[in-house]
Design a protein around this motif. Structure first.
Motif, PDB file in Angstrom:
ATOM      1  N   ALA A  15       0.761  -1.183   0.054  1.00 23.54           N
ATOM      2  CA  ALA A  15       0.052  -0.067  -0.052  1.00 23.54           C
ATOM      3  C   ALA A  15       0.896   1.191  -0.060  1.00 23.54           C
ATOM      4  O   ALA A  15       0.547   2.233  -0.740  1.00 23.54           O
ATOM      5  N   ILE A  16       1.948   1.335   0.743  1.00 24.76           N
ATOM      6  CA  ILE A  16       2.707   2.523   0.785  1.00 24.76           C
ATOM      7  C   ILE A  16       3.612   2.500  -0.582  1.00 24.76           C
ATOM      8  O   ILE A  16       3.508   3.907  -0.977  1.00 24.76           O
ATOM      9  N   LEU A  17       3.949   1.615  -1.175  1.00 24.87           N
ATOM     10  CA  LEU A  17       4.552   1.905  -2.491  1.00 24.87           C
ATOM     11  C   LEU A  17       3.516   1.967  -3.562  1.00 24.87           C
ATOM     12  O   LEU A  17       3.721   2.758  -4.481  1.00 24.87           O
ATOM     13  N   GLY A  18       2.444   1.316  -3.679  1.00 26.58           N
ATOM     14  CA  GLY A  18       1.373   1.635  -4.282  1.00 26.58           C
ATOM     15  C   GLY A  18       1.047   3.164  -4.409  1.00 26.58           C
ATOM     16  O   GLY A  18       0.614   3.467  -5.633  1.00 26.58           O
ATOM     17  N   GLN A  19       0.814   3.881  -3.356  1.00 30.58           N
ATOM     18  CA  GLN A  19       0.476   5.057  -3.348  1.00 30.58           C
ATOM     19  C   GLN A  19       1.653   6.178  -3.815  1.00 30.58           C
ATOM     20  O   GLN A  19       1.455   7.416  -3.629  1.00 30.58           O
ATOM     21  N   LYS A  20       2.859   5.544  -3.910  1.00 24.83           N
ATOM     22  CA  LYS A  20       3.921   6.145  -4.577  1.00 24.83           C
ATOM     23  C   LYS A  20       4.034   5.966  -6.106  1.00 24.83           C
ATOM     24  O   LYS A  20       5.116   6.279  -6.575  1.00 24.83           O
ATOM     25  N   GLY A  21       3.050   5.206  -6.622  1.00 26.79           N
ATOM     26  CA  GLY A  21       3.232   5.077  -8.121  1.00 26.79           C
ATOM     27  C   GLY A  21       3.767   3.689  -8.347  1.00 26.79           C
ATOM     28  O   GLY A  21       3.934   3.398  -9.602  1.00 26.79           O
ATOM     29  N   TYR A  22       3.851   2.851  -7.636  1.00 30.79           N
ATOM     30  CA  TYR A  22       4.133   1.418  -8.052  1.00 30.79           C
ATOM     31  C   TYR A  22       3.190   0.473  -8.310  1.00 30.79           C
ATOM     32  O   TYR A  22       1.987   0.741  -7.600  1.00 30.79           O
ATOM     33  N   THR A  23       3.390  -0.307  -9.137  1.00 30.93           N
ATOM     34  CA  THR A  23       2.372  -1.609  -9.255  1.00 30.93           C
ATOM     35  C   THR A  23       2.880  -2.594  -8.300  1.00 30.93           C
ATOM     36  O   THR A  23       4.196  -2.887  -8.417  1.00 30.93           O
ATOM     37  N   THR A  24       1.902  -3.145  -7.643  1.00 31.01           N
ATOM     38  CA  THR A  24       2.372  -4.145  -6.613  1.00 31.01           C
ATOM     39  C   THR A  24       1.880  -5.681  -7.015  1.00 31.01           C
ATOM     40  O   THR A  24       0.668  -5.889  -7.235  1.00 31.01           O
ATOM     41  N   ALA A  25       2.538  -6.698  -6.871  1.00 31.47           N
ATOM     42  CA  ALA A  25       2.012  -7.926  -7.130  1.00 31.47           C
ATOM     43  C   ALA A  25       2.939  -8.993  -6.344  1.00 31.47           C
ATOM     44  O   ALA A  25       3.836  -8.751  -6.085  1.00 31.47           O
ATOM     45  N   SER A  26       1.984 -10.160  -5.951  1.00 33.01           N
ATOM     46  CA  SER A  26       2.771 -11.205  -5.101  1.00 33.01           C
ATOM     47  C   SER A  26       2.470 -12.407  -5.990  1.00 33.01           C
ATOM     48  O   SER A  26       1.568 -12.538  -6.705  1.00 33.01           O
TER      49      SER A  26
END
Length: 688
Positions: A339-350
């Motif tokens: 969530a922290i990185l997602g709100q900094k413009g990152y696409t996040t995936a596991s």
């Protein structure tokens, strides 16, 4: 002698006599199992006596329920209760053998989230002597079937069962009083279930655990924002400034988190059969552009992998019982890395090659803010593609690469490998090294699956280099927890050619790899003491993201003034100078027991123990009370779980739409052409 035997036989033919026989057999059986099947750390004559006494009170109390019944019912109920308690003992023996802990209410509630593929593991754990847990039940049934003992249908005077129950309660009170004298605050300040079982017995522990679970549920219902005050005060007081020389050196880079399942530090540079077990990981570990940590410890509890993930992405400790991802992952509020990185413009995936419900990931990941969760539902499945707990690593990482090339950049991608997981089985066509020769089946297959994992990492890293992703990414490797538990000390000593392997050595054995590789990174082997709780603050600083006001219990591993105290989930700790294991203090450098403490040393050790207990209890308070729902973090929006959907069709449709808009994925920059032709694997299953 014959007359004496006749009296005993005559007594056993009465309801009270059969009850007494049942109690004695169950008591002695349980005590013997405590001695032979569990490692409870009994020290001194008092603890030895309490271990012997502890099964008696609860056994009498439970079994006395049956003698309130009339006629044959009392015998039936007595045998049923005996069978149930024996089954519970048997289950705990199996669980303890692999996890060095006992079954709990929260763990059982979450069993469905972590039970997939357990059959082979259980078969690998069972020993013939484990069935001695049922010996008394079988013996009693045979006595009745062959009428060696006859059923007494006479009803006992009501005063007899009530007196027996009262005796059991008094006996338990005596047991508890003696235990409290030897272990002050046994039921109020303990982080280790072994203590409860050692002093009060398994049945008492089960009741204690159930009550504790109910209280935890009540705590969450009654929690409010004022409960955060002590947490914030502690976090603010103990905040460690990160290393400014490394602040932002990875800003804008893709982040790979590569989860090395059950991978322990001793495997680095370890040789067997005249070859390196992990040559690819060794190369990464020693590279000039890799930050490697040789005093990095796993800090997991019962949740193992789930605890590691929780710490890695939240800098919160796992719970003392069960896994927070299972018990609280669906409902709690988190401020996690995705969530922290997602709100900094990152696409996040596991990425994980097993069912999405394993460890409740499909729900927890929504709470953490993952955009995508590529589970087994996304990969081609064939019978020989899977082993143990999911897809074989070589096939999994190759298939994961297909989705990685489609992720809009920058991205945060976590890849969870599983082949190097207990019981360490690998089909012959994938074996490239012989088993070790300790004679322990759990230990000897470990190098084979570790080497397979290493080979899969080598293939994946080669693809990153071939596609150019390596120059745009920071790759983080970590071992999630131990691969060989404390129940295999003799085998470990033989494997590592050690004269001894005791509790102190096992504490040091909890080291796992932690490595950060990136082009241009000023690397080297760092000797600071740290653990999984410190990963998130370290990564955030490298990415140039401040954690000044976050609720995180770890600190930047590169910080020059960091506190090098590593807390274990049971309250033990490791630090550069002292190690605490089961209440005993050791010199970390020599392994010698600390004796004749100076006043300064006593104060220092008391401070360390208090800090560990404080951090664990405050972290528990956050999770059990869901306290982050009351905390407004600046420049952070609360995660809305409804925004995430991991259904394959919907998720891939979303991914396609996002790529069409951003046009910055690896594949988009290659004219929407796949780069999978650059991925090379020798996985024999793909030749079919």
């Amino acid at each position: 002698m014959k007359n004496h035997w006749n009296k005993v036989s005559s007594f056993c033919n009465t309801k009270l006599g059969f009850f007494t026989l049942t109690i004695v057999l169950a008591w002695i059986k349980t005590y013997l199992m405590y001695l032979t099947k569990f490692n409870l750390g009994v020290k001194g004559s008092l603890q030895g006596f309490l271990l012997f006494l502890s099964p008696l009170a609860t056994t009498i109390l439970l079994f006395s329920i049956a003698i309130y019944m009339k006629g044959r019912k009392s015998y039936v109920y007595l045998l049923i209760i005996d069978l149930l308690t024996s089954t519970w003992l048997f289950a705990n023996i199996l669980y303890y053998r692999e996890f060095s802990d006992f079954l709990t209410t929260t763990l059982i509630k979450g069993a469905g989230s972590a039970s997939n593929n357990l059959g082979k593991s259980i078969l690998g754990i069972i020993k013939p002597t484990d069935f001695f847990a049922f010996a008394d039940v079988l013996f009693l049934v045979l006595l009745l079937v062959f009428k060696i003992v006859k059923i007494d249908i006479r009803k006992l005077n009501f005063k007899i069962p009530t007196t027996i129950s009262a005796i059991a309660v008094v006996l338990f009170g005596i047991n508890l009083t003696m235990a409290q004298q030897d272990r002050s605050g046994l039921l109020t300040r303990t982080f280790d279930n072994n203590y409860i079982v050692k002093y009060l017995g398994l049945n008492a522990f089960s009741v204690y655990d159930a009550v504790k679970a109910a209280r935890t549920s009540a705590v969450k219902a009654n929690a409010d924002s004022s409960d955060l005050k002590s947490v914030r005060n502690y976090i603010n007081t103990n905040h460690t400034e990160p290393n400014i020389q490394y602040t932002g050196v990875a800003k804008g880079k893709n982040v790979f988190i590569i989860h090395l399942e059950s991978f322990q530090q001793f495997l680095i540079d370890f040789k067997w059969d005249n070859q390196e077990v992990t040559p690819n990981i060794n190369k990464i570990y020693h590279a000039n552009n890799t930050l490697s940590f040789d005093n990095f410890f796993n800090q997991v509890g019962q949740g193992k992998t789930a605890d590691a993930e929780l710490m890695l992405e939240n800098s919160l400790f796992g719970l003392p019982e069960g896994a927070a991802m299972v018990t609280d992952g669906t409902s709690n509020t988190f401020q996690a890395a995705p969530a922290i990185l997602g709100q900094k413009g990152y696409t996040t995936a596991s990425f994980h090659g097993d069912v999405p419900s394993f460890w409740n990931r499909d729900n927890t990941y929504k709470s953490w803010g993952y955009d995508y969760f590529f589970s087994s539902k996304y990969f081609k499945e064939k019978k020989d593609y899977n082993i143990g707990y999911g897809m074989k690593d070589k096939i999994f990482l190759r298939d994961a690469a297909n989705y990685i090339q489609q992720l809009p950049q920058p991205f945060y991608a976590k890849l969870i490998t599983v082949t190097n997981h207990y019981p360490y089985i690998l089909d012959k066509k994938n074996q490239t090294i012989s088993k070790t020769n300790t004679g322990d089946s759990t230990v000897d297959g470990y190098v084979q699956t570790a080497k397979y994992l290493d080979e899969s990492i080598g293939e994946f890293m080669a693809w990153l280099k071939a596609t150019g992703l390596d120059k745009k990414s920071m790759v983080v490797f970590y071992g999630d927890h131990y691969g060989i538990s404390a129940n295999h000390k003799k085998a470990v000593a033989k494997l590592l050619n050690l004269k001894k392997f005791d509790d102190f050595d096992n504490a040091q054995f909890q080291r796992v790899p932690f490595m950060i590789q990136m082009p241009g990174l000023q690397g080297g082997i760092n000797h600071t003491y740290g653990g999984e709780i410190d990963v998130l603050p370290t990564i955030l600083n490298l990415l140039g993201i401040s954690n000044q006001n976050t609720i995180q219990f770890g600190s930047d591993l590169l910080a020059p003034k960091r506190n090098q105290l590593v807390a274990f989930r049971n309250g033990d700790f490791v630090s550069p100078d002292f190690t605490k294991v089961n209440g005993t203090y050791y010199q970390t450098k020599t392994g010698e027991v600390v004796k004749n403490l100076t006043p300064e040393q006593k104060q220092q050790l008391a401070q360390k123990s208090n800090q560990v207990d404080t951090e664990l209890s405050l972290s528990d308070k956050i999770i059990t009370g869901d306290l982050l729902r009351f905390y407004k973090l600046k420049n952070f929006q609360k995660v809305n779980k409804k925004n995430y959907n991991y259904t394959k069709t919907k998720a891939l449709k979303q991914l396609k739409a996002t790529n069409k808009q951003k046009k910055n994925s690896l594949m988009s920059k290659n004219g929407n052409k796949s780069l999978m032709n650059l991925y090379h694997t020798d996985a024999p299953e793909l030749d079919n």
